[in-house]
Enzyme design. Sequence first.
Site, mmCIF file in Angstrom:
data_model
loop_
_atom_site.group_PDB
_atom_site.id
_atom_site.type_symbol
_atom_site.label_atom_id
_atom_site.label_comp_id
_atom_site.label_asym_id
_atom_site.label_seq_id
_atom_site.Cartn_x
_atom_site.Cartn_y
_atom_site.Cartn_z
ATOM 1 N N PRO A 86 0.817 -1.207 0.000
ATOM 2 C CA PRO A 86 0.000 0.000 0.000
ATOM 3 C C PRO A 86 0.856 1.265 0.000
ATOM 4 O O PRO A 86 1.839 1.361 0.731
ATOM 5 C CB PRO A 86 -0.797 -0.099 1.294
ATOM 6 C CG PRO A 86 -0.723 -1.534 1.704
ATOM 7 C CD PRO A 86 0.582 -2.025 1.186
ATOM 8 N N LEU B 73 -2.008 21.335 3.481
ATOM 9 C CA LEU B 73 -1.335 22.626 3.451
ATOM 10 C C LEU B 73 -0.100 22.589 4.336
ATOM 11 O O LEU B 73 -0.086 21.904 5.367
ATOM 12 C CB LEU B 73 -2.275 23.731 3.909
ATOM 13 C CG LEU B 73 -3.456 23.992 2.984
ATOM 14 C CD1 LEU B 73 -4.418 24.984 3.619
ATOM 15 C CD2 LEU B 73 -2.992 24.491 1.628
ATOM 16 N N GLU B 74 0.917 23.324 3.937
ATOM 17 C CA GLU B 74 2.140 23.383 4.736
ATOM 18 C C GLU B 74 1.859 24.037 6.074
ATOM 19 O O GLU B 74 0.848 24.711 6.256
ATOM 20 C CB GLU B 74 3.217 24.160 3.978
ATOM 21 C CG GLU B 74 2.856 25.608 3.708
ATOM 22 C CD GLU B 74 3.851 26.303 2.802
ATOM 23 O OE1 GLU B 74 4.806 25.675 2.341
ATOM 24 O OE2 GLU B 74 3.655 27.497 2.562
ATOM 25 N N GLY B 75 2.755 23.802 7.028
ATOM 26 C CA GLY B 75 2.641 24.452 8.319
ATOM 27 C C GLY B 75 2.624 23.503 9.496
ATOM 28 O O GLY B 75 2.644 23.950 10.638
ATOM 29 N N ARG B 76 2.588 22.194 9.237
ATOM 30 C CA ARG B 76 2.632 21.243 10.349
ATOM 31 C C ARG B 76 4.071 21.048 10.784
ATOM 32 O O ARG B 76 4.991 21.169 10.003
ATOM 33 C CB ARG B 76 2.058 19.894 9.926
ATOM 34 C CG ARG B 76 0.545 19.686 9.976
ATOM 35 C CD ARG B 76 -0.248 20.839 9.539
ATOM 36 N NE ARG B 76 -1.679 20.556 9.491
ATOM 37 C CZ ARG B 76 -2.403 20.750 8.410
ATOM 38 N NH1 ARG B 76 -1.854 21.168 7.287
ATOM 39 N NH2 ARG B 76 -3.700 20.549 8.447
#
Length: 60
Positions: free
Chosen positions: A2, A9-12
């Site tokens: 798998p 969205l970026e930012g984590r």
Amino acid sequence: MPIVTVQMLEGRTDKQKKALIEEVTNAVTETTGASKSAVTVVIEEMSKSNYGVAGQRLID
């Protein structure tokens, strides 16, 4: 084998992405019976300037 692609969205933080990969891997192994070593998780991060909803970029 798998392969799971997560688009977000970026930012984590790295800590959040690590936890996401671990949890997605666990979910796939539990639901499919695949071994952890067979599961690949790809995170595709998008800039808010490259993402739009209802005709507007999120950055605008």
